[in-house]
Design a protein around this motif. Structure first.
Motif, short mmCIF file in Angstrom:
data_model
loop_
_atom_site.label_atom_id
_atom_site.label_comp_id
_atom_site.label_asym_id
_atom_site.label_seq_id
_atom_site.Cartn_x
_atom_site.Cartn_y
_atom_site.Cartn_z
N ALA A 177 0.85 -1.19 0.00
CA ALA A 177 0.00 0.00 0.00
C ALA A 177 0.89 1.24 0.00
N ALA A 178 0.44 2.26 -0.71
CA ALA A 178 1.22 3.48 -0.83
C ALA A 178 0.29 4.66 -1.06
N PHE A 179 0.83 5.89 -0.89
CA PHE A 179 0.03 7.09 -1.11
C PHE A 179 0.86 8.12 -1.87
N ALA A 180 0.19 8.82 -2.80
CA ALA A 180 0.87 9.80 -3.63
C ALA A 180 1.20 11.05 -2.84
N ILE A 181 2.39 11.61 -3.07
CA ILE A 181 2.80 12.84 -2.40
C ILE A 181 3.24 13.86 -3.45
N ASP A 182 3.25 15.12 -3.04
CA ASP A 182 3.43 16.22 -3.97
C ASP A 182 4.91 16.52 -4.25
N LEU A 183 5.57 15.54 -4.81
CA LEU A 183 6.89 15.69 -5.42
C LEU A 183 6.76 15.08 -6.81
N GLU A 184 7.28 15.73 -7.84
CA GLU A 184 6.96 15.31 -9.21
C GLU A 184 8.17 14.90 -10.03
N THR A 185 7.90 13.97 -10.94
CA THR A 185 8.83 13.64 -12.03
C THR A 185 8.14 13.98 -13.34
N THR A 186 8.86 14.61 -14.23
CA THR A 186 8.34 15.00 -15.55
C THR A 186 9.06 14.22 -16.63
N ALA A 187 8.31 13.71 -17.59
CA ALA A 187 8.89 13.03 -18.75
C ALA A 187 8.40 13.70 -20.02
N THR A 188 9.31 13.92 -20.96
CA THR A 188 8.93 14.36 -22.30
C THR A 188 9.41 13.30 -23.28
N VAL A 189 8.57 13.01 -24.26
CA VAL A 189 8.87 11.97 -25.24
C VAL A 189 8.72 12.57 -26.63
N ASP A 190 9.72 12.33 -27.47
CA ASP A 190 9.67 12.72 -28.87
C ASP A 190 9.85 11.48 -29.73
N LEU A 191 8.83 11.16 -30.52
CA LEU A 191 8.94 10.05 -31.47
C LEU A 191 9.85 10.48 -32.62
N ASP A 192 10.72 9.58 -33.05
CA ASP A 192 11.70 10.00 -34.06
C ASP A 192 11.80 9.06 -35.25
N GLY A 193 11.00 8.00 -35.27
CA GLY A 193 11.01 7.11 -36.43
C GLY A 193 12.23 6.23 -36.56
N SER A 194 13.08 6.22 -35.52
CA SER A 194 14.33 5.45 -35.60
C SER A 194 14.13 3.98 -35.27
N GLY A 195 13.04 3.64 -34.57
CA GLY A 195 12.86 2.28 -34.09
C GLY A 195 13.70 1.98 -32.87
N GLU A 196 14.42 2.96 -32.37
CA GLU A 196 15.26 2.80 -31.18
C GLU A 196 14.78 3.72 -30.07
N TYR A 197 15.25 3.45 -28.84
CA TYR A 197 14.77 4.17 -27.67
C TYR A 197 15.96 4.66 -26.86
N ARG A 198 15.98 5.95 -26.62
CA ARG A 198 17.09 6.57 -25.90
C ARG A 198 16.54 7.39 -24.74
N GLY A 199 17.21 7.32 -23.61
CA GLY A 199 16.78 8.05 -22.43
C GLY A 199 17.83 9.04 -21.96
N GLU A 200 17.37 10.15 -21.38
CA GLU A 200 18.24 11.16 -20.80
C GLU A 200 17.62 11.61 -19.48
N VAL A 201 18.46 11.80 -18.46
CA VAL A 201 17.99 12.28 -17.17
C VAL A 201 18.63 13.63 -16.91
#
Length: 283
Positions: free
Chosen positions: A25-49
């Motif tokens: 069991a868990a509860f949501a708290i007001d600290l956030e993570t944001t993700a932006t995604v851009d599709l690029d047609g490469s068929g590959e997946y790259r991440g950046e933090v």
């Protein structure tokens, strides 16, 4: 569909650690993570933090890949995340990153998915990436839906969900603890207490559940109980969060301010915040 998506997901605190019995069991708290995604047609997946060029991005890459498998056509994508949530602190940074990435990918694909279906994609990605033992459906569902959730992590099943409006105090020390490294066998020894916590949580007695969980899992995972005792008996609930090293407490403003005086004397960061009821959302 313009191939660009963005979503934000809240962190979460622990009511019940699922390592002992598979129920959590868990509860949501007001600290956030944001993700932006851009599709690029490469068929590959790259991440950046953001601000962490050497961070492991396998989880968010797998989240985007599975989301594209579900709703897209092999487009490939770049995922960028930035977060207020400390990594490996027990505050569900991985679940928040996974949820935000899945919904941002759906947004980029022009899809509005069922929240729990999207949540389960992130949970599968977390298992595939090896960042969780249980799948963390408790943490992920709280982050996705907001409020407090009780779950069966072995079946990825939601047992209860309730909006809550709590004041929250968080303390995270200057250390990290990765969930996948937790001593599961020691945690299973406190299964009888975890069963009690489950009953309390399903009865809506979340504060009591948190406190029993805190003492049980501090013992199982080797964390001090002093931060718990410093809040008692004034707070409504207090616990080790996840597999640590963070602690969370809920209660009145006065009770949490008094506790903060103790936690501020410890090395690390003390943060006053609140619960969240709106969960993960696109922006």
């Amino acid at each position: 569909m313009d191939g660009h998506g963005r979503a934000v997901a809240p962190a979460a605190g622990t009511v019940l650690n699922a390592l002992a019995t598979g129920r959590g069991a868990a509860f949501a708290i007001d600290l956030e993570t944001t993700a932006t995604v851009d599709l690029d047609g490469s068929g590959e997946y790259r991440g950046e933090v953001a601000d962490a060029p050497d961070a492991d991005t396998a989880l968010v890459e797998r989240c985007a890949e599975l989301a594209v498998v579900e709703w897209g056509d092999g487009e490939g994508a770049t995922v960028r995340t930035e977060s207020e949530v400390p990594m490996a602190a027990g505050l569900k940074s991985s679940s928040a990153a996974a949820n935000a990435t899945v919904l941002a990918t759906a947004d980029a694909l022009g899809v509005d998915p069922d929240p729990l279906s999207a949540c389960r994609i992130g949970v599968k990605a977390a298992r595939d990436a090896g960042v969780t033992v249980t799948g963390a459906f408790d943490d992920a569902s709280a982050s996705m839906l907001g409020g407090v959730t009780v779950t069966d992590n072995d079946r990825d099943e939601l047992l209860a969900h309730e909006p809550v409006d709590w004041n929250v105090l968080v303390w995270w020390p200057d250390a990290r603890s990765f969930s996948a490294d937790a001593d599961v066998e020691r945690c299973r020894r406190v299964a009888p207490l975890a069963d009690l916590v489950t009953d309390l949580a399903l009865d809506g007695r979340y504060g009591e559940a948190m406190t029993v969980n805190g003492f049980a899992f501090c013992s199982a995972l080797g964390y001090p109980t002093d931060p718990l005792l410093e809040g008692m008996p004034d707070v409504d609930g207090i616990s080790l969060s996840g597999t640590g090293p963070s602690y969370v407490a809920v209660g009145t403003t006065d009770a949490l301010e008094s506790l903060a005086e103790h936690w501020n004397d410890r090395d690390g960061t003390t943060w006053h915040t609140t619960t969240r009821t709106d969960g993960t959302r696109t922006t």
